[in-house]
Design an enzyme around this catalytic site. Structure first.
Site, PDB file in Angstrom:
ATOM      1  N   LYS A  98       0.778  -1.174  -0.026  1.00 56.70           N
ATOM      2  CA  LYS A  98       0.128   0.067   0.201  1.00 56.70           C
ATOM      3  C   LYS A  98       0.863   1.255  -0.036  1.00 56.70           C
ATOM      4  O   LYS A  98       0.466   2.551  -0.422  1.00 56.70           O
ATOM      5  CB  LYS A  98      -0.965   0.222   1.055  1.00 56.70           C
ATOM      6  CG  LYS A  98      -1.806  -1.254   1.283  1.00 56.70           C
ATOM      7  CD  LYS A  98      -2.411  -1.068   2.896  1.00 56.70           C
ATOM      8  CE  LYS A  98      -3.141  -2.515   2.881  1.00 56.70           C
ATOM      9  NZ  LYS A  98      -3.475  -2.697   4.377  1.00 56.70           N
ATOM     10  N   GLY A  99       2.102   1.131   0.104  1.00 55.81           N
ATOM     11  CA  GLY A  99       2.837   2.209   0.528  1.00 55.81           C
ATOM     12  C   GLY A  99       3.116   3.248  -0.408  1.00 55.81           C
ATOM     13  O   GLY A  99       3.421   4.202  -0.274  1.00 55.81           O
ATOM     14  N   GLU A 112       7.464   2.322  -6.667  1.00 56.36           N
ATOM     15  CA  GLU A 112       7.620   1.702  -5.212  1.00 56.36           C
ATOM     16  C   GLU A 112       7.745   2.809  -4.205  1.00 56.36           C
ATOM     17  O   GLU A 112       8.274   3.923  -4.575  1.00 56.36           O
ATOM     18  CB  GLU A 112       8.648   0.644  -5.310  1.00 56.36           C
ATOM     19  CG  GLU A 112       9.059   0.258  -3.957  1.00 56.36           C
ATOM     20  CD  GLU A 112       8.112  -0.703  -3.222  1.00 56.36           C
ATOM     21  OE1 GLU A 112       7.038  -0.383  -3.101  1.00 56.36           O
ATOM     22  OE2 GLU A 112       8.371  -2.056  -3.104  1.00 56.36           O
ATOM     23  N   ASP A 113       7.009   2.482  -2.933  1.00 56.61           N
ATOM     24  CA  ASP A 113       7.740   3.766  -1.857  1.00 56.61           C
ATOM     25  C   ASP A 113       9.177   3.651  -1.665  1.00 56.61           C
ATOM     26  O   ASP A 113       9.525   4.758  -1.511  1.00 56.61           O
ATOM     27  CB  ASP A 113       6.816   3.419  -0.638  1.00 56.61           C
ATOM     28  CG  ASP A 113       6.761   1.773  -0.268  1.00 56.61           C
ATOM     29  OD1 ASP A 113       7.678   1.073  -0.669  1.00 56.61           O
ATOM     30  OD2 ASP A 113       6.111   1.541   1.037  1.00 56.61           O
ATOM     31  N   ASP A 118      14.847  -0.950  -0.163  1.00 56.75           N
ATOM     32  CA  ASP A 118      15.698  -0.963   1.029  1.00 56.75           C
ATOM     33  C   ASP A 118      16.733  -1.960   1.014  1.00 56.75           C
ATOM     34  O   ASP A 118      17.759  -1.679   0.333  1.00 56.75           O
ATOM     35  CB  ASP A 118      14.597  -1.325   2.351  1.00 56.75           C
ATOM     36  CG  ASP A 118      15.381  -1.478   3.589  1.00 56.75           C
ATOM     37  OD1 ASP A 118      16.435  -0.878   3.953  1.00 56.75           O
ATOM     38  OD2 ASP A 118      14.561  -2.385   4.617  1.00 56.75           O
ATOM     39  N   LYS A 142      17.391   3.415   0.356  1.00 55.80           N
ATOM     40  CA  LYS A 142      18.217   3.353   1.490  1.00 55.80           C
ATOM     41  C   LYS A 142      19.645   2.613   0.978  1.00 55.80           C
ATOM     42  O   LYS A 142      19.662   1.324   1.086  1.00 55.80           O
ATOM     43  CB  LYS A 142      17.804   2.590   2.804  1.00 55.80           C
ATOM     44  CG  LYS A 142      16.845   3.487   3.468  1.00 55.80           C
ATOM     45  CD  LYS A 142      16.319   2.485   4.484  1.00 55.80           C
ATOM     46  CE  LYS A 142      15.164   2.874   5.186  1.00 55.80           C
ATOM     47  NZ  LYS A 142      14.552   1.839   6.299  1.00 55.80           N
ATOM     48  N   PHE A 163      14.220   4.160  10.122  1.00 54.04           N
ATOM     49  CA  PHE A 163      12.911   3.693   9.671  1.00 54.04           C
ATOM     50  C   PHE A 163      11.852   4.830   9.630  1.00 54.04           C
ATOM     51  O   PHE A 163      11.692   5.608  10.244  1.00 54.04           O
ATOM     52  CB  PHE A 163      12.316   2.654  10.673  1.00 54.04           C
ATOM     53  CG  PHE A 163      11.110   2.023  10.337  1.00 54.04           C
ATOM     54  CD1 PHE A 163      11.173   0.698   9.654  1.00 54.04           C
ATOM     55  CD2 PHE A 163       9.932   2.480  10.643  1.00 54.04           C
ATOM     56  CE1 PHE A 163       9.982   0.125   9.162  1.00 54.04           C
ATOM     57  CE2 PHE A 163       8.755   1.811  10.171  1.00 54.04           C
ATOM     58  CZ  PHE A 163       8.729   0.593   9.503  1.00 54.04           C
ATOM     59  N   VAL A 164      11.456   5.034   8.264  1.00 49.65           N
ATOM     60  CA  VAL A 164      10.498   6.007   8.088  1.00 49.65           C
ATOM     61  C   VAL A 164       9.012   5.883   7.882  1.00 49.65           C
ATOM     62  O   VAL A 164       8.577   4.660   7.489  1.00 49.65           O
ATOM     63  CB  VAL A 164      11.228   6.837   6.939  1.00 49.65           C
ATOM     64  CG1 VAL A 164      12.228   7.336   7.168  1.00 49.65           C
ATOM     65  CG2 VAL A 164      11.251   6.098   5.729  1.00 49.65           C
ATOM     66  N   ASP A 213       3.996   3.115   6.377  1.00 46.11           N
ATOM     67  CA  ASP A 213       3.272   2.779   7.622  1.00 46.11           C
ATOM     68  C   ASP A 213       4.126   2.199   8.601  1.00 46.11           C
ATOM     69  O   ASP A 213       5.548   1.951   8.444  1.00 46.11           O
ATOM     70  CB  ASP A 213       2.205   1.852   7.235  1.00 46.11           C
ATOM     71  CG  ASP A 213       2.740   0.401   7.210  1.00 46.11           C
ATOM     72  OD1 ASP A 213       3.534   0.376   6.433  1.00 46.11           O
ATOM     73  OD2 ASP A 213       2.336  -0.283   7.907  1.00 46.11           O
ATOM     74  N   ARG A 263       0.547   6.506   7.521  1.00 43.99           N
ATOM     75  CA  ARG A 263       0.530   6.852   6.028  1.00 43.99           C
ATOM     76  C   ARG A 263      -0.224   8.189   5.649  1.00 43.99           C
ATOM     77  O   ARG A 263       0.259   8.577   4.640  1.00 43.99           O
ATOM     78  CB  ARG A 263      -0.487   5.669   5.255  1.00 43.99           C
ATOM     79  CG  ARG A 263      -0.050   4.147   5.767  1.00 43.99           C
ATOM     80  CD  ARG A 263      -0.720   3.224   4.657  1.00 43.99           C
ATOM     81  NE  ARG A 263      -0.649   1.803   5.034  1.00 43.99           N
ATOM     82  CZ  ARG A 263       0.262   0.959   4.582  1.00 43.99           C
ATOM     83  NH1 ARG A 263       1.289   1.415   3.865  1.00 43.99           N
ATOM     84  NH2 ARG A 263       0.314  -0.253   4.957  1.00 43.99           N
TER      85      ARG A 263
HETATM   86  P1  5GP Z   1      13.312  -4.128   0.570  1.00 45.36           P
HETATM   87  O1  5GP Z   1      12.617  -5.604  -0.049  1.00 45.36           O
HETATM   88  O2  5GP Z   1      13.682  -3.527  -0.289  1.00 45.36           O
HETATM   89  O3  5GP Z   1      14.191  -4.459   1.995  1.00 45.36           O
HETATM   90  O4  5GP Z   1      12.173  -3.496   1.245  1.00 45.36           O
HETATM   91  C1  5GP Z   1      10.914  -2.869   0.693  1.00 45.36           C
HETATM   92  C2  5GP Z   1       9.819  -2.823   1.711  1.00 45.36           C
HETATM   93  O5  5GP Z   1      10.019  -2.724   2.812  1.00 45.36           O
HETATM   94  C3  5GP Z   1       9.027  -1.515   1.150  1.00 45.36           C
HETATM   95  O6  5GP Z   1       8.125  -1.555   0.167  1.00 45.36           O
HETATM   96  C4  5GP Z   1       8.505  -1.074   2.523  1.00 45.36           C
HETATM   97  O7  5GP Z   1       7.252  -1.679   2.562  1.00 45.36           O
HETATM   98  C5  5GP Z   1       9.384  -1.766   3.394  1.00 45.36           C
HETATM   99  N1  5GP Z   1      10.262  -0.744   4.017  1.00 45.36           N
HETATM  100  C6  5GP Z   1      11.555  -0.580   3.920  1.00 45.36           C
HETATM  101  N2  5GP Z   1      12.071   0.295   4.749  1.00 45.36           N
HETATM  102  C7  5GP Z   1      11.238   1.017   5.375  1.00 45.36           C
HETATM  103  C8  5GP Z   1      10.991   1.977   6.285  1.00 45.36           C
HETATM  104  O8  5GP Z   1      11.791   2.696   6.478  1.00 45.36           O
HETATM  105  N3  5GP Z   1       9.610   2.381   6.572  1.00 45.36           N
HETATM  106  C9  5GP Z   1       8.756   1.586   6.167  1.00 45.36           C
HETATM  107  N4  5GP Z   1       7.462   2.316   6.338  1.00 45.36           N
HETATM  108  N5  5GP Z   1       8.581   0.604   5.358  1.00 45.36           N
HETATM  109  C10 5GP Z   1       9.744   0.218   4.947  1.00 45.36           C
END
Ligand code: 5GP
Length: 180
Positions: A46-47, A102-103, A106, A134, A155-156, A162, A168
């Site tokens: 949903k992000g 994508e939001d 990470d 990040k 963590f944001v 969320d 959100r």
């Molecule tokens: P990845 O697979 O790249 O580690 O993570 C992607 C997903 O992790 C993002 O779509 C998001 O939902 C969640 N995520 C990663 N870092 C953060 C953060 O700092 N805050 C939030 N709210 N979600 C995060």
């Protein structure tokens, strides 16, 4: 009325004005790159929903939208590394110019999995537009053609992002500081 956070502290990292300015710039860049083409945008729920809603209003292009939901943190501050498609696309992407919206990028596990999965469906092209990245957290190398902001390992929440389904609606991207 100010936004309150009874569970911890929130510190603004990227304010509303910076977000709107950068989203406008991304829209201009994408519009130049996809001039004369049909662009099919896939919003990762949903992000990314608020980012997508703002971004498309800066795309004077022929576009279509679809939505996909994947599982990620499950109410924890740490990634499990597990990616599951919870809601799949409604329409085919075969032969289309596709952009994943994508939001946050990470570790890269989610987008690495998603891009590999979507490529098997035969899109004409597949790019990634992420609001946040990040870089210091990366486990899987993922190429995002469009990145809004690179942020530190914090963590944001806010602007669609969320913590346990909360925050959100915050208009700014804020750092969540866990209570000790
Ligand atoms: P990845 O697979 O790249 O580690 O993570 C992607 C997903 O992790 C993002 O779509 C998001 O939902 C969640 N995520 C990663 N870092 C953060 C953060 O700092 N805050 C939030 N709210 N979600 C995060």
């Amino acid at each position: 009325m100010p936004f309150t956070n009874p569970g911890g502290q929130l510190k603004v990292l990227i304010d509303e004005r910076q977000l709107q300015q950068r989203v406008r710039e991304l829209g201009q860049q994408i519009s130049r790159d996809y001039q004369g083409k049909h662009l099919h945008l896939i919003c990762i729920l949903k992000g990314a929903c608020i980012f997508l809603a703002d971004l498309v209003r800066h795309l004077p292009l022929d576009i279509s939208l679809d939505f996909m939901a994947v599982s990620s943190y499950a109410n924890s501050l740490h990634t499990s590394g597990e990616v599951k498609i919870v809601k799949d696309l409604d329409s085919t992407i075969q032969g289309r110019d596709v952009m994943i919206v994508e939001d946050i990028l990470d570790t890269g596990l989610t987008l690495d999995y998603l891009t590999r999965s979507l490529r098997t469906r035969g899109p004409k092209s597949l790019t990634i537009c992420t609001l946040l990245s990040k870089p210091s957290r990366r486990i899987k190398e993922v190429q995002a053609a469009y990145v809004g902001f690179e942020i530190p390992d914090e963590f944001v929440v806010g602007y669609g992002l969320d913590f346990a389904e909360r925050y959100r609606n915050l208009p700014a991207i804020s750092v969540m500081i866990e209570d000790a």
